[in-house]
Design an enzyme around this catalytic site. Sequence first.
Site, PDB file in Angstrom:
ATOM      1  N   SER A  22     -28.110 -19.267 -34.339  1.00 42.78           N
ATOM      2  CA  SER A  22     -27.740 -19.286 -35.765  1.00 42.78           C
ATOM      3  C   SER A  22     -27.046 -17.986 -36.157  1.00 42.78           C
ATOM      4  O   SER A  22     -26.024 -17.994 -36.848  1.00 42.78           O
ATOM      5  CB  SER A  22     -28.988 -19.448 -36.635  1.00 42.78           C
ATOM      6  OG  SER A  22     -29.546 -20.720 -36.451  1.00 42.78           O
ATOM      7  N   GLY A  93     -22.991 -28.785 -34.746  1.00 41.91           N
ATOM      8  CA  GLY A  93     -23.013 -29.066 -36.184  1.00 41.91           C
ATOM      9  C   GLY A  93     -22.806 -27.794 -36.986  1.00 41.91           C
ATOM     10  O   GLY A  93     -22.151 -27.802 -38.037  1.00 41.91           O
ATOM     11  N   SER A 165     -30.685 -27.616 -46.347  1.00 37.92           N
ATOM     12  CA  SER A 165     -29.921 -27.381 -45.128  1.00 37.92           C
ATOM     13  C   SER A 165     -29.238 -26.014 -45.167  1.00 37.92           C
ATOM     14  O   SER A 165     -28.442 -25.726 -46.060  1.00 37.92           O
ATOM     15  CB  SER A 165     -28.851 -28.467 -44.971  1.00 37.92           C
ATOM     16  OG  SER A 165     -27.870 -28.033 -44.059  1.00 37.92           O
ATOM     17  N   ASP A 313     -36.241 -27.305 -35.925  1.00 36.68           N
ATOM     18  CA  ASP A 313     -35.737 -27.261 -34.544  1.00 36.68           C
ATOM     19  C   ASP A 313     -36.868 -27.215 -33.512  1.00 36.68           C
ATOM     20  O   ASP A 313     -36.642 -27.463 -32.328  1.00 36.68           O
ATOM     21  CB  ASP A 313     -34.826 -26.045 -34.343  1.00 36.68           C
ATOM     22  CG  ASP A 313     -33.501 -26.209 -35.089  1.00 36.68           C
ATOM     23  OD1 ASP A 313     -33.135 -27.350 -35.429  1.00 36.68           O
ATOM     24  OD2 ASP A 313     -32.841 -25.183 -35.344  1.00 36.68           O
ATOM     25  N   LYS A 340     -29.999 -35.193 -36.151  1.00 38.03           N
ATOM     26  CA  LYS A 340     -29.707 -34.005 -35.326  1.00 38.03           C
ATOM     27  C   LYS A 340     -28.860 -34.457 -34.128  1.00 38.03           C
ATOM     28  O   LYS A 340     -28.276 -35.529 -34.148  1.00 38.03           O
ATOM     29  CB  LYS A 340     -31.013 -33.338 -34.889  1.00 38.03           C
ATOM     30  CG  LYS A 340     -31.797 -32.723 -36.040  1.00 38.03           C
ATOM     31  CD  LYS A 340     -31.062 -31.529 -36.633  1.00 38.03           C
ATOM     32  CE  LYS A 340     -31.787 -30.962 -37.843  1.00 38.03           C
ATOM     33  NZ  LYS A 340     -30.972 -29.957 -38.539  1.00 38.03           N
ATOM     34  N   ARG A 344     -34.047 -37.408 -33.200  1.00 31.34           N
ATOM     35  CA  ARG A 344     -35.139 -36.726 -32.470  1.00 31.34           C
ATOM     36  C   ARG A 344     -36.506 -37.373 -32.703  1.00 31.34           C
ATOM     37  O   ARG A 344     -37.439 -37.082 -31.957  1.00 31.34           O
ATOM     38  CB  ARG A 344     -35.159 -35.235 -32.805  1.00 31.34           C
ATOM     39  CG  ARG A 344     -34.033 -34.490 -32.130  1.00 31.34           C
ATOM     40  CD  ARG A 344     -34.114 -32.989 -32.313  1.00 31.34           C
ATOM     41  NE  ARG A 344     -33.017 -32.345 -31.597  1.00 31.34           N
ATOM     42  CZ  ARG A 344     -32.513 -31.163 -31.898  1.00 31.34           C
ATOM     43  NH1 ARG A 344     -33.012 -30.480 -32.920  1.00 31.34           N
ATOM     44  NH2 ARG A 344     -31.525 -30.650 -31.186  1.00 31.34           N
TER      45      ARG A 344
HETATM   46  C1  S3P Z   1     -29.005 -24.262 -38.497  1.00 30.33           C
HETATM   47  C2  S3P Z   1     -29.614 -25.018 -39.465  1.00 30.33           C
HETATM   48  C3  S3P Z   1     -30.389 -26.229 -39.165  1.00 30.33           C
HETATM   49  C4  S3P Z   1     -30.799 -26.267 -37.702  1.00 30.33           C
HETATM   50  C5  S3P Z   1     -29.654 -25.949 -36.770  1.00 30.33           C
HETATM   51  C6  S3P Z   1     -29.107 -24.566 -37.071  1.00 30.33           C
HETATM   52  C7  S3P Z   1     -28.250 -23.071 -38.910  1.00 30.33           C
HETATM   53  O1  S3P Z   1     -29.614 -27.364 -39.477  1.00 30.33           O
HETATM   54  O2  S3P Z   1     -31.338 -27.535 -37.378  1.00 30.33           O
HETATM   55  O3  S3P Z   1     -30.089 -25.987 -35.429  1.00 30.33           O
HETATM   56  O4  S3P Z   1     -27.906 -22.222 -38.056  1.00 30.33           O
HETATM   57  O5  S3P Z   1     -27.968 -22.949 -40.111  1.00 30.33           O
HETATM   58  P1  S3P Z   1     -29.504 -27.946 -40.981  1.00 30.33           P
HETATM   59  O6  S3P Z   1     -28.886 -26.924 -41.829  1.00 30.33           O
HETATM   60  O7  S3P Z   1     -28.620 -29.166 -40.855  1.00 30.33           O
HETATM   61  O8  S3P Z   1     -30.913 -28.293 -41.368  1.00 30.33           O
END
Ligand code: S3P
Length: 426
Positions: A22, A93, A165, A313, A340, A344
Site C-alpha cells: 500500500s 486494483g 475503501s 486483507d 477482491k 474470497r
Molecule cells: C488497499 C485498500 C484495500 C485493500 C487493498 C489495498 C490500499 O482495498 O484490500 O489490498 O492500499 O488502499 P479497498 O480500498 O478496496 O478496501
Amino acid sequence: MQKRVHLAGPLHGTLSLPGDKSISHRYALIAAVAEGATRIRNYSTGADCHSTLACVRALGIEVEGAGTEFTIHGRGLDGLRAPAADLDAGNSGSTIRMLSGILAAQPFTSRILGDESLSRRPMQRIIQPLEQMGARIRAREGRFPPLEIHGGPLHPIEYELPVASAQVKTCILLAGLFADGETVVTGPVASRDHTEIALSEFGADVAADPERISICGRPRLTALELEAPSDLSSAAFFLAAALLVPGSRLSIRGVGINPTRAALLDFLRGMGARLRIPDLESRNGELVGEIEVEHSTLAGGTIEGPLTAALIDEIPVLAVLGAASENGLIVRDASELRIKETDRIRTVVDNLRRLGVAAEELPDGMAIPGKQKFHAAEFDSFGDHRIAMAFAVAALAADGESLIDRAEAASVSFPEFWDTLGSIGS
Ligand code: S3P
C-alpha cells in the site's frame, strides 16, 4: 506452478520481508507529481507495485533503480505526458483506482486496463466521484476496466464515501491535489491512512479527523528520501504460521504497524496470541517495529462491523487460524471480500473444505467451527496471491504433503514468499 508444502516442525528465524504494498504504490504515485528526485528504499517487490512503476514511466516520468531501491524524478503537478499506449495495471486494483485520480486531472485522454481478474472488479466507486469533479470516464458496461479517462480541469467536491475503501479515498484525495480549492471526503473514512500521511510528508495541506478528511488543491509537493516499512499484510502469513505450528518462534523486523493496519495484532492478541513489539520508531510518519511471535493456543472470535474493514486483507489467513482455534471464527459484514482479486468468501471456503474442515459460506462472510484437524490436500489459489499464501500456511499444519496449484500468484504482493517459507522450517 505447483508448490508442495508438508507438515512442519517448529518454525524459527528472524525475517526481513518486502516493503509495504500500500505504501509503495502511494510513494511512487505522489513522487511522480512532486518536484525533484524522490528516493524510495525497500520498495515492494510485488508485481502490483511494479505495475504502478510501469504506469508512472509510461506517463513520461524517469524511474531509475532496480530491486528494492528506486529514484523517481517527479516533474510536478503539471509534468505528466500523454502515454503512447494503454496503461497496464496488471492485477492491481490499487494501481487502477488510485492512478485514475491523477489521470482525471490531465489535459489528455488515457486508457487504463488490467488482467482478467482486474477486468471484473467494479470501478463505479471511483468513476462517480471523478465525474462529479469534472472528468469524463468511459468504462466497459459503465463499470469495469478498461477505463478511458478524458481528463481536464477538476473542481473540488465534498464526497461521502459509500464504502470504507482506502483506494477510493485515495483516488479522490489525489484528484483533489489538482482541484482549485478544498476537496473533502466524509463517511466511513476510517481505513488505512497512508495517503494522508504521505501527502503531508510531501508538503500537501491535509487535515484528517475520524469522519472527515480534507486536502487543499494545487500544493507544492517536494521530493523526499523515503523508506517503506515491511508489509504487515505479508507478515500476517508468518505470524499465522508461527501461531499454528507448535514450538515455533519467529521475529519479523521493521514491520509497518500504522494503527489503521495494526488491528490484526490487537485481534490476534485478543484471541490469546503471544506477540511482542520490543521496539517502535516513526519513519516518514509511519510507525515501524519488530514483531516477535510464539506458538499460542487461540480462542477464536468474531470479525464484524468496522473490524472487518480493518482486517479485510488478512481474513483468508485468519480463517485458517479460526479453524484450528478453540471456538472457531465468524466473519460478517464482509461483502467487500467478494470483489477482491477473487471472491474470497468462496475461494476461502472452497479451500477450507479441501482441507477437510467444515465451513459455512454466508452472504457477507463465513462461519468456521473450531478445533478442526487439517488433512493434506490439493489447494487452488484461483490466481489470488492471498489465497495461495493462506493455504500454504494451512498446509504446514496438515497431516502430510499438500499441493498448492497456481502458486505463482503469491508474486503479486510477495515474490519471495516460497523461499522465505522454505527458510524457516526445521
Ligand atoms: C488497499 C485498500 C484495500 C485493500 C487493498 C489495498 C490500499 O482495498 O484490500 O489490498 O492500499 O488502499 P479497498 O480500498 O478496496 O478496501
